[in-house]
Design a protein around this motif. Sequence first.
Motif, PDB file in Angstrom:
ATOM      1  N   MET A 153     -11.880 -40.681  -3.503  1.00  0.00           N
ATOM      2  CA  MET A 153     -12.598 -39.637  -2.773  1.00  0.00           C
ATOM      3  C   MET A 153     -14.086 -39.607  -3.114  1.00  0.00           C
ATOM      4  SD  MET A 153      -9.856 -36.504  -2.947  1.00  0.00           S
ATOM      5  CE  MET A 153     -10.915 -35.382  -2.046  1.00  0.00           C
ATOM      6  N   PHE A 154     -14.420 -39.720  -4.398  1.00  0.00           N
ATOM      7  CA  PHE A 154     -15.834 -39.700  -4.803  1.00  0.00           C
ATOM      8  C   PHE A 154     -16.578 -40.880  -4.199  1.00  0.00           C
ATOM      9  CE2 PHE A 154     -19.129 -41.175  -7.787  1.00  0.00           C
ATOM     10  CZ  PHE A 154     -19.996 -40.110  -7.693  1.00  0.00           C
ATOM     11  N   GLN A 155     -15.957 -42.069  -4.254  1.00  0.00           N
ATOM     12  CA  GLN A 155     -16.599 -43.271  -3.706  1.00  0.00           C
ATOM     13  C   GLN A 155     -16.835 -43.113  -2.211  1.00  0.00           C
ATOM     14  OE1 GLN A 155     -17.420 -45.603  -5.950  1.00  0.00           O
ATOM     15  NE2 GLN A 155     -16.333 -44.508  -7.563  1.00  0.00           N
ATOM     16  N   ALA A 156     -15.803 -42.645  -1.491  1.00  0.00           N
ATOM     17  CA  ALA A 156     -15.918 -42.471  -0.039  1.00  0.00           C
ATOM     18  C   ALA A 156     -16.984 -41.432   0.303  1.00  0.00           C
ATOM     19  CB  ALA A 156     -14.568 -42.047   0.535  1.00  0.00           C
ATOM     20  N   ASN A 157     -17.030 -40.350  -0.473  1.00  0.00           N
ATOM     21  CA  ASN A 157     -17.993 -39.286  -0.222  1.00  0.00           C
ATOM     22  C   ASN A 157     -19.425 -39.774  -0.403  1.00  0.00           C
ATOM     23  OD1 ASN A 157     -19.691 -36.807  -1.327  1.00  0.00           O
ATOM     24  ND2 ASN A 157     -18.040 -35.985  -0.071  1.00  0.00           N
ATOM     25  N   GLN A 158     -19.677 -40.516  -1.494  1.00  0.00           N
ATOM     26  CA  GLN A 158     -21.025 -41.018  -1.766  1.00  0.00           C
ATOM     27  C   GLN A 158     -21.463 -42.048  -0.727  1.00  0.00           C
ATOM     28  OE1 GLN A 158     -23.228 -40.020  -4.630  1.00  0.00           O
ATOM     29  NE2 GLN A 158     -21.823 -38.387  -4.098  1.00  0.00           N
ATOM     30  N   ALA A 159     -20.544 -42.940  -0.357  1.00  0.00           N
ATOM     31  CA  ALA A 159     -20.861 -43.973   0.634  1.00  0.00           C
ATOM     32  C   ALA A 159     -21.160 -43.339   1.991  1.00  0.00           C
ATOM     33  CB  ALA A 159     -19.703 -44.955   0.753  1.00  0.00           C
ATOM     34  N   ALA A 160     -20.305 -42.404   2.423  1.00  0.00           N
ATOM     35  CA  ALA A 160     -20.487 -41.750   3.721  1.00  0.00           C
ATOM     36  C   ALA A 160     -21.783 -40.942   3.756  1.00  0.00           C
ATOM     37  CB  ALA A 160     -19.290 -40.849   4.030  1.00  0.00           C
ATOM     38  N   SER A 161     -22.099 -40.278   2.651  1.00  0.00           N
ATOM     39  CA  SER A 161     -23.325 -39.470   2.583  1.00  0.00           C
ATOM     40  C   SER A 161     -24.570 -40.343   2.651  1.00  0.00           C
ATOM     41  CB  SER A 161     -23.347 -38.645   1.283  1.00  0.00           C
ATOM     42  OG  SER A 161     -22.261 -37.748   1.249  1.00  0.00           O
ATOM     43  N   GLN A 162     -24.568 -41.479   1.922  1.00  0.00           N
ATOM     44  CA  GLN A 162     -25.725 -42.379   1.915  1.00  0.00           C
ATOM     45  C   GLN A 162     -25.924 -43.015   3.290  1.00  0.00           C
ATOM     46  OE1 GLN A 162     -28.055 -42.810  -0.121  1.00  0.00           O
ATOM     47  NE2 GLN A 162     -28.993 -44.799   0.255  1.00  0.00           N
ATOM     48  N   VAL A 163     -24.841 -43.462   3.909  1.00  0.00           N
ATOM     49  CA  VAL A 163     -24.924 -44.082   5.237  1.00  0.00           C
ATOM     50  C   VAL A 163     -25.420 -43.051   6.265  1.00  0.00           C
ATOM     51  CG1 VAL A 163     -23.575 -45.088   7.125  1.00  0.00           C
ATOM     52  CG2 VAL A 163     -23.186 -45.852   4.781  1.00  0.00           C
ATOM     53  N   HIS A 164     -24.955 -41.812   6.132  1.00  0.00           N
ATOM     54  CA  HIS A 164     -25.381 -40.751   7.053  1.00  0.00           C
ATOM     55  C   HIS A 164     -26.867 -40.432   6.882  1.00  0.00           C
ATOM     56  CE1 HIS A 164     -25.297 -37.118   9.478  1.00  0.00           C
ATOM     57  NE2 HIS A 164     -25.845 -36.456   8.475  1.00  0.00           N
ATOM     58  N   SER A 165     -27.325 -40.356   5.632  1.00  0.00           N
ATOM     59  CA  SER A 165     -28.718 -39.975   5.383  1.00  0.00           C
ATOM     60  C   SER A 165     -29.697 -41.058   5.819  1.00  0.00           C
ATOM     61  CB  SER A 165     -28.922 -39.655   3.891  1.00  0.00           C
ATOM     62  OG  SER A 165     -28.722 -40.813   3.104  1.00  0.00           O
ATOM     63  N   VAL A 166     -29.295 -42.330   5.719  1.00  0.00           N
ATOM     64  CA  VAL A 166     -30.206 -43.428   6.059  1.00  0.00           C
ATOM     65  C   VAL A 166     -30.061 -43.865   7.508  1.00  0.00           C
ATOM     66  CG1 VAL A 166     -30.858 -45.821   5.531  1.00  0.00           C
ATOM     67  CG2 VAL A 166     -30.319 -44.243   3.679  1.00  0.00           C
ATOM     68  N   LEU A 167     -28.814 -43.966   7.981  1.00  0.00           N
ATOM     69  CA  LEU A 167     -28.568 -44.506   9.316  1.00  0.00           C
ATOM     70  C   LEU A 167     -28.151 -43.446  10.332  1.00  0.00           C
ATOM     71  CD1 LEU A 167     -26.596 -47.736   8.279  1.00  0.00           C
ATOM     72  CD2 LEU A 167     -29.046 -47.506   8.746  1.00  0.00           C
ATOM     73  N   GLY A 168     -27.810 -42.241   9.861  1.00  0.00           N
ATOM     74  CA  GLY A 168     -27.431 -41.172  10.780  1.00  0.00           C
ATOM     75  C   GLY A 168     -26.016 -41.268  11.313  1.00  0.00           C
ATOM     76  N   ILE A 169     -25.211 -42.152  10.737  1.00  0.00           N
ATOM     77  CA  ILE A 169     -23.821 -42.308  11.188  1.00  0.00           C
ATOM     78  C   ILE A 169     -22.983 -41.158  10.642  1.00  0.00           C
ATOM     79  CG2 ILE A 169     -21.762 -43.784  11.065  1.00  0.00           C
ATOM     80  CD1 ILE A 169     -23.641 -46.180  10.820  1.00  0.00           C
ATOM     81  N   PRO A 170     -22.211 -40.472  11.499  1.00  0.00           N
ATOM     82  CA  PRO A 170     -21.392 -39.342  11.026  1.00  0.00           C
ATOM     83  C   PRO A 170     -20.448 -39.753   9.894  1.00  0.00           C
ATOM     84  CG  PRO A 170     -21.425 -39.421  13.423  1.00  0.00           C
ATOM     85  CD  PRO A 170     -22.067 -40.686  12.949  1.00  0.00           C
TER      86      PRO A 170
END
Length: 496
Positions: free
Chosen positions: A189-206
Amino acid sequence: MPVHAGFDQAVDSVFAASTGWFVNLIFANLPGTSIPWIVGWLVVGALVFTLYFGFIQIRAFGLALQIVRGKYSDPKDMGEVTHFQALATALSGTVGLGNIAGVAVAVSIGGAGATFWMILAGLLGMATKFTECTLGVKYRNEYPDGTVSGGPMYYISKGFAERGLPLGGFMAVLFSIFCVLGALGGGNMFQANQAASQVHSVLGIPTWVTGLVLSGIVFAVIVGGIRSIARVTEKIVPFMGVGYFLVGMLILLMNADMILWAFGEVFRGAFTDTGIVGGIVGAIIQGFRRAAFSNEAGIGSAPIAHSAVRTKEPVTEGFVALLEPFIDTVIICTMTALVIIITQQLLIDAETGRYILDDAGRIATASGASGGVPITSAAFGSAFGWAPYALSLAVFLFAFSTMITWSYYGMKSWTYMFGEGATKEMAFKVIFCVFIFIGAVSSLDAVIDFSDAALFAMAVVNIIALYFLMPVVKQELNSYLMRMKSGEIRPIDKRA
């Protein structure tokens, strides 16, 4: 942004209320200090194993490299993966967000001096990895179809029984419970959360899109078992590790005139007060803590991966395993810290030479970034404009490789408790992938805190077992070195 924030908060508050005592217990400070007792537990264990095995991390370093290259590997030996694949798989569980985010957190709280103590803890941790991974192979279960199962749960139950020690079965189940919880949280869960947050902040992907993609890719890999995981990790880990290292080294070379200054800052901060909260002790705590969080020496996770190696000599995999903390902490973590220091992300008062602290008591940064990944991203981005995008890919790949490895750790602990079998394995794999999606779209801080505590609770059980079983490792070590000296063990002729 996380979806269903109200529901997240409700779940989190209920979970915090019921498990907060456990989290507080595991991460409590030693009386009269600000040192978490679990960090001291890991560091003291590493020091004991270093002395007991006569600085094995130095004596066997060259031999470890030869074994990884396959010089002493017989492809006919029992096991599922090569020495290199086992190392890559275990590294994929440790080389990750700890190297990118954890190091930034360490130096933003403990200053440059935290780097010195992080390196020292990494060097000591090499002896712990040697001990636990030798035992992992020594007491593994080998099945007629060529598959194997190993790890602390097996060497605790079998090793304690062999030596006539009590409570082996109970401790093995306790370790397995903690490992499953740690796998679903910190390893998932932590890994998925960090990856999703970084991708969202840089690329805007939900975040839900990243969660769905990660769930699907992870499932496609882990459904094939350790051999499939090893085939993926032996390609991804060198690629992302070397790529991340080369970009970091390029930044250091571009600022070659500042490297000696940076090392001077590391030593100055390690032994003098630079104005950080806690002074020298604060630097020591952050360095040791981040090293323990990063390389997982003593946690008991790595022996599960290393147990799958093809070998009939348990100690050879102990030699290979000692390379992990060196690669993970001594090389990659140090490079990250040096990049942050050299790009002068940590603000220093020119008159006093002491760090400038923000309102939270952390060191103020040049970019204004706080937390883990943003500081490292700013450091790399100060040299290359494209670096934050590349770092997003690295975070995604690091998270992905960590998840597929931890799925194996969790599954082996699951099957230890509930029995081997394809159906039972598939049940865990499905549960694991569902938790990836939940982790990506939720901010379940209390759940992740609890899983982190479970992960370090593994170390409590594991290191107690290592103390009782380290004489077995010494017998294996002495036997192997004597047979090598006599010529009984020779390099394998692959052509033959």
